[in-house]
Design an enzyme around this catalytic site. Structure first.
Site, mmCIF file in Angstrom:
data_model
loop_
_atom_site.group_PDB
_atom_site.id
_atom_site.type_symbol
_atom_site.label_atom_id
_atom_site.label_comp_id
_atom_site.label_asym_id
_atom_site.label_seq_id
_atom_site.Cartn_x
_atom_site.Cartn_y
_atom_site.Cartn_z
ATOM 1 N N GLU A 438 0.848 -1.187 0.000
ATOM 2 C CA GLU A 438 0.000 0.000 0.000
ATOM 3 C C GLU A 438 0.884 1.238 0.000
ATOM 4 O OE1 GLU A 438 -3.049 0.589 -0.376
ATOM 5 O OE2 GLU A 438 -3.630 2.407 0.683
ATOM 6 N N ASP A 511 1.906 -0.390 6.335
ATOM 7 C CA ASP A 511 2.470 0.291 7.503
ATOM 8 C C ASP A 511 1.944 -0.318 8.798
ATOM 9 O OD1 ASP A 511 3.786 1.968 5.831
ATOM 10 O OD2 ASP A 511 2.308 3.601 5.954
ATOM 11 N N ASP A 513 0.534 1.011 11.156
ATOM 12 C CA ASP A 513 -0.372 1.957 11.821
ATOM 13 C C ASP A 513 -1.817 1.591 11.513
ATOM 14 O OD1 ASP A 513 -0.759 2.628 9.225
ATOM 15 O OD2 ASP A 513 0.046 4.668 9.373
ATOM 16 N N ASP A 515 -4.040 2.854 9.424
ATOM 17 C CA ASP A 515 -4.380 2.705 8.010
ATOM 18 C C ASP A 515 -3.844 1.389 7.456
ATOM 19 O OD1 ASP A 515 -5.687 5.070 8.007
ATOM 20 O OD2 ASP A 515 -4.030 6.240 7.151
#
Ligand code: TSJ
Length: 646
Positions: A438, A511, A513, A515
């Site tokens: 992504e 990532d 995180d 998202d």
């Protein structure tokens, strides 16, 4: 009851004397034969095996409360308020019946003549198996006058059955510690596993109160009560609420019936939601029949026929229209089928398919009669159901067209692979990998850092599709998912062909995180729903980029967890520099290779079907229309989900 397996008869056991009965020795020698596995599943199975006995007592009408407690040291205590296991001398064994229950293989259940044993674990073993596999086990029986007690160790009698006090109560209590010599992997229970199973049993046995208490940590006692007067109707409501699904009609529809002579009974409950998924859970004698069987077959056959007959009768299907398919009428349907059968036959490798042929007719007959009447009496609901089937049928046609279109396109364009795919040189799936990444900058680093011989990179872009609300036809048009489908090459849905999978490892790289977690969940959900065998066969992985880089004197160390970071800092002591990676994009190509993509040094998580199923559920909760369950989810997971905007 067969007592000929007992190796002594009429004997008095002295306390402390070790008596090994042949049967139980066999259980300890080959535990897998009796409980399937000595891993965590087998461990939890011990609890179910004991609780099943209390449920039988409840089904017989003599018990309405069952308490399960996890005590410190992972000791299990199960208490019920039934009649108490009989303590009288067993006519053939010459020892108390309760002692027979724990020392003779297959001695569970049916003594006393009236015992109608319908429940029972996957492998249909009994309390003696649990006893054999326990480091120690104690039983207490209360018969309204006396409290009786007996202790066993590894299946051996350690003390005779004796009266230890008076009581006005009735019931049975079993306390046991799973034997670490047998359960080598772990003897630690997972609260949620027990919770799920006990809740399910409470749904399947309406009115029985089951409580679960975790007393392992004094400062954090956990407790749940399960009691559902609505039985499997409540089960359907629970599923819809938990999955934040909007229902199509207010009430759960339910029917029940019995075979002549009471040799079997069936209960059915169902309701439509506005998703496109079908969920049918079937049970026989309280055992989840994962592979279906005659009860599920009878349900599906009659369900499709009844709706088609209704639609024809009221001209909702016109003369030229095709009949609805089973998939059409089951789109958005959640159904529970629960049958109780006197002589249940379980078939298949895992014995989770019901084989009794008479049950197909029982379930079919109940629906043919009662569902037909229900539709006649509730025309508004009937109309909603038929309209849902019409829309499903049209969507299926549209999906077929979309698929054909994609196929034709693929056939025409010579370069059919997605433009953004940086493919690898090898086309041998035994060695190839595809990184689904992504973010464009991360995609760039990955392309430059990879080993192009066997590593392909597919950057994702574009708008996310809400897979929960998507039928196949939407997936076919989606700009984010289409490149994934074409790159993997194995198709989706009816088209799916695992042998065409172009890469042996499909690695999701996002990532660390919120998202990133979202995109991971989305992709897992997508694979789970539309390419399940790829998950099942262990092709899906999650890349684990480091969270920190710690530098000292131009040397770099990477930490993948906070704990690792602290350990490295301790080892290095002083003059270090810490960089916290906020995203993959912060790493250059070389760093990304070194930390995340090099097979020699990287860490990857292999995704199991269970992981994907959990993602599927999580996704449903996060993406659903309803606000309440979403908030609940975030509260429960607050420690893991930081910085989340609600
Ligand atoms: F697994 C087990 F055996 F250890 C066990 C049995 C564990 C637990 C927690 C409960 C029980 C159990 C057994 N609860 N209630 C009963 N009831 C009987 O065994 C029983 C009592 C009376 C009669 C009768 O015909 O009078 C028949 C039965 C089967």
């Amino acid at each position: 009851m067969e007592i000929n397996e007992i190796s002594q008869s009429g004997g008095k056991y002295g306390a402390g004397e070790i008596q090994v009965l042949e049967g139980l020795e066999a259980v300890r020698k080959r535990p897998g034969m009796y409980i399937g596995t000595t891993g965590p599943r087998g461990l939890h199975h011990l609890v179910y095996e004991i609780v099943d006995n209390s449920i039988d007592e409840a089904l017989a009408g003599f018990c309405d409360e069952i308490n399960v407690e996890i005590l410190p040291g992972d000791v299990i205590r199960v208490t019920d308020n039934g009649r108490g296991i009989p303590v009288g001398i067993h006519p053939t064994a010459g020892i108390p019946a309760v002692t027979v229950v724990f020392t003779v293989l297959h001695a569970g259940g049916k003594f006393g003549g009236s015992g109608y044993k319908v429940s029972g674990g996957l492998h249909g073993v009994g309390s003696s198996v649990v006893n054999a596999l326990s480091e120690w086990l104690e039983v207490e029986v209360r018969d309204g006058k006396n409290i009786y007690h007996q202790r066993f160790e590894r299946g051996n009698i350690k003390s005779d059955l004796e009266v230890v006090g008076p009581t006005s109560k009735k019931g049975t209590t079993i306390v046991f510690k799973a034997d670490p010599e047998i359960f080598k992997e772990t003897t630690v229970y997972d609260y949620e596993t027990l919770q799920t199973r006990l809740r399910e049993q409470a749904f399947l046995n309406a009115g029985v109160k089951i409580t679960l208490k975790d007393l392992r940590d004094n400062d954090n006692v956990i407790e749940d009560d399960f009691k559902y007067e609505g039985g499997i109707k409540s089960f359907v409501e629970y599923i819809h609420k938990k999955r934040a699904l909007e229902v199509v009609h207010d009430n759960v529809i339910s029917f029940s019936g019995v075979l002549p002579g009471n040799s079997a009974s069936a209960e059915i409950a169902f309701q439509y939601n506005d998703s496109y998924n079908e969920l049918i859970l079937s049970f026989a004698n309280n055992i989840h029949t994962m592979d279906g069987g005659t009860h599920e077959d009878g349900f599906k056959r009659a369900f499709t026929r009844v709706i088609n007959d209704y639609a024809r009768k009221y001209n909702l299907l016109k003369d030229g229209d095709r009949n609805f398919s089973g998939e059409d009428v089951r789109e958005g349907l959640t159904a529970i089928i629960s049958v109780k059968v006197r002589n249940a036959q379980f078939e298949g490798q895992t014995k989770t398919r019901l084989g009794n042929t008479e049950i197909k007719g029982l379930v079919d007959g109940i629906l043919a009669d009662k569902f037909t009447t229900y539709l006649e009496e509730n025309p508004a609901i009937a109309k909603a159901i038929v309209e849902k089937a019409i829309s499903a049928s049209r969507a299926r046609d549209a999906a077929k067209k979309a698929r054909d279109l994609v196929r034709r396109k693929t056939a025409m364009e010579s370069a059919s692979l997605p433009g953004k795919l940086a493919d690898c040189q090898s086309n041998n799936p035994e060695e190839t990998e595809i990184y689904i990444v992504e973010g464009d900058s991360a995609g760039g680093s990955a392309k430059n850092g990879r080993d192009r011989k066997f590593q392909a990179i597919l950057p994702l872009w574009g708008k996310m599709l809400n897979v929960e609300k998507a039928r196949l036809d939407k997936v076919y048009g989606n700009e984010k998912l289409m490149p994934v489908i074409t790159a993997l090459g194995c198709g989706i849905g009816e088209e799916f062909d695992l042998s065409k999978l172009r890469y042996g490892k499909v690695i999701i790289m996002a990532d660390a995180d919120v998202d990133g977690s979202h995109i991971r969940t989305l992709l897992l959900t997508f694979f789970f729903r539309f390419m399940r065998p790829v998950v099942e066969q262990g092709h899906i992985y999650i890349a684990q980029p480091p969270l920190y880089r710690i530098s000292k004197n131009k040397k770099h160390f990477y930490a993948y967890t906070d704990e690792e970071r602290d350990n490295i800092l301790k080892d290095l002591s002083g003059n270090t520099e810490i960089q916290r990676y906020k995203g993959l994009g912060e790493m250059d190509a070389e760093q990304l290779w070194e930390t995340t993509m090099n097979p020699e040094t990287r860490i990857m998580l292999k995704v199991s079907l269970e992981d994907a199923a959990v993602a599927d559920e999580t996704f449903t909760i996060l993406m659903g229309d309803k606000v309440e369950p979403r908030r609940e989810f975030i509260e429960q997971n607050a420690k893991y989900v930081q910085n989340l905007d609600v």
